[in-house]
Scaffold this active site. Sequence first.
Site, PDB file in Angstrom:
ATOM      1  CB  SER A 195      -0.952  -0.030   1.205  1.00 54.33           C
ATOM      2  OG  SER A 195      -1.868   1.043   1.165  1.00 54.33           O
ATOM      3  CG  ASP A 218      -4.174  -2.657  -4.042  1.00 54.62           C
ATOM      4  OD1 ASP A 218      -4.236  -2.519  -5.270  1.00 54.62           O
ATOM      5  OD2 ASP A 218      -5.107  -2.357  -3.290  1.00 54.62           O
ATOM      6  CG  HIS A 228      -5.829  -1.765   0.249  1.00 50.03           C
ATOM      7  ND1 HIS A 228      -5.216  -1.482  -0.952  1.00 50.03           N
ATOM      8  CD2 HIS A 228      -5.137  -1.068   1.198  1.00 50.03           C
ATOM      9  CE1 HIS A 228      -4.206  -0.647  -0.747  1.00 50.03           C
ATOM     10  NE2 HIS A 228      -4.124  -0.393   0.544  1.00 50.03           N
TER      11      HIS A 228
END
Length: 467
Positions: A174, A198, A268
Site C-alpha cells: 500500500s 496494491d 486492499h
Amino acid sequence: MIVHSLIRGRLRVFEVQRAGGHWCVQWRLGQESGVDEQCDNFTDLDFHECFLGTTLNIKLLLYTKTNLHCGRQMNHHQLFSQPLFNLSLPTAFVIHGYRPTGAPPVWVDHLVQLLTEQRDMNVLVVDWNRGAANLNYFTAVANTRQAANNITGFILNMQAEGASLSSVHLIGVSLGAHLAGFVGANLKGKIGRITGLDPAGPMFTGATAEERLDPSDAMFVDVLHTDMNSFGLQGQHGHIDYYANGGFDQPGCPKTIFSGKSYFVCDHQRSVFLYLCALNRTCSLTAYPCSSYSDFLDGRCLQCEAFKPASCPVLGYDVSQWREVLLRLDQTKAYFTTTATLPYKKVSYRVDMVTWNQYLRWGVVILRLHSGKNFTEARVDRKLIRFEQYTSTRLLVQFDEDLQPIQKISLRIATGNVIGPRYKIRLLRIRLTPLEEPDRSLMCRYDIILEENIDVAFRPLPCDTRL
C-alpha cells in the site's frame, strides 16, 4: 550441561549441575554463555496514541533462518555489530503501509517466514509504525519521504561495506509501495527489485512518476493490483502489473457497508494474501499479458507467445524465466482471476467450438466437468456469445475445482428462449485445452447436436491433431 531456552522472547542460557544428589540450575550471563538476548518486536501502539498522533521513528528488524522467530534491531551505522547480518546474501526489506489502529500487521511474520524459504537471505522488516499510525492519513503520506531517506542511508551503508545494490529487494504494501519507490529513486534505480502490493491510491492519483512508485525506481518492478476503485492506485506502475480479477473487486469480499471494517479493507488486503499464497507455492497464479481485462475474459490473450519457450508469467518471488522478456517489453499488463478462498487458484481451459447451426442464436455457455460423482461448473455469461453457421468461437472457461480424471462433460447453451420452439445448435467440434497443465491431454468431441437450454453430456475423446 548448558541448556538454551526461549522464554517470553528472551534467549535464556542455563547451567545445570548435579551436586549432593540434587540438580542445581543457574542462569548464566556473560560472554561465554552468549549473554541474555532480547528479541526486538514490532511497535504495537494503541488507539489513544494514534488519535494524538505519532512522531516518525524507524526500526529495522533483522530476521534470518537462524533467528526466524526473534527479530534483531539493526544499528544503521554499525552493521557488523549484528553478526547475523550477512552482507554477501541478498536482502529483502518488508515495508508496511498506513496503520490507522497502530496494531502490527497480521501478515508480517508469515511473510518473513516465506521469504526465508525462497533462499538464504536477510529479511529486514521496516517498522515505521510511529509515523504510519496516525488518524491523519495525510501525515502518514508526508512521513514516507523522511522514512525513505532513512532507509536509503542504511542501504548506502550496506553498499559501503560491500553489499551489492542489485541484491536488494524492497517489498512495499500500500503506502509502503510508494515509500519503496522513493528509496529506489534516491538510489537512481540501481536496486535490484521493488515489489508493490496494491500501491496506495489516495493522494497518489494523478501523481507524476517522481511522486509515486514507477518502473524507473529499480532494475525490475512488479506490482499487484486488487483494489483500484478504492484504496489502491489505478494504472501501470511496474515492468509488469498484475491485475487480480481485473484489479478491482475481489471474490469473497463484502459488497455492502453493513459488513463493517472488512468492507473497506478486504479488497486492499487481498494483495498481501495472494502474494503470501504465491510464495507458499500452494497457489500457482498464472497471469496472461493482455491489453485489457475484457479481452482476457473473452479468451483473446491465452497464448503468451512472447514468453515462449517459458510459460506465461506467474505471480511470486522467482521471476527469472520472464524477467528479460518483461524488461524488453518495457511495461506489461497481466490478468488472472481467483476463487474467494485459499488456495485462490482457478483451473483454466481454452475452449474452442466450431458451430454449424442453421439459425443465428445468441446465448451463454454452461460447462460442467464430471469425475465420478463429483462435478465442477463454470458459466461463461459475461456477455452473450454469437452462434452461427460455420463459426469458430474461442472461450476462456475457469473452474473453482480441479477434478481429475475428467470422465464426462456436460454442455448447455442458454439462450433465454422460454416461449418459442427450441432451436438446435450443431457443434462440429469442441476442444478443451488445459492452460496451466501442459502435461494433460486435450479433450475433444465431434459433431454434437444440442437443443438450446438443454444439457447434453458426452465423454471426452482424444483430439485429432489433423483437425
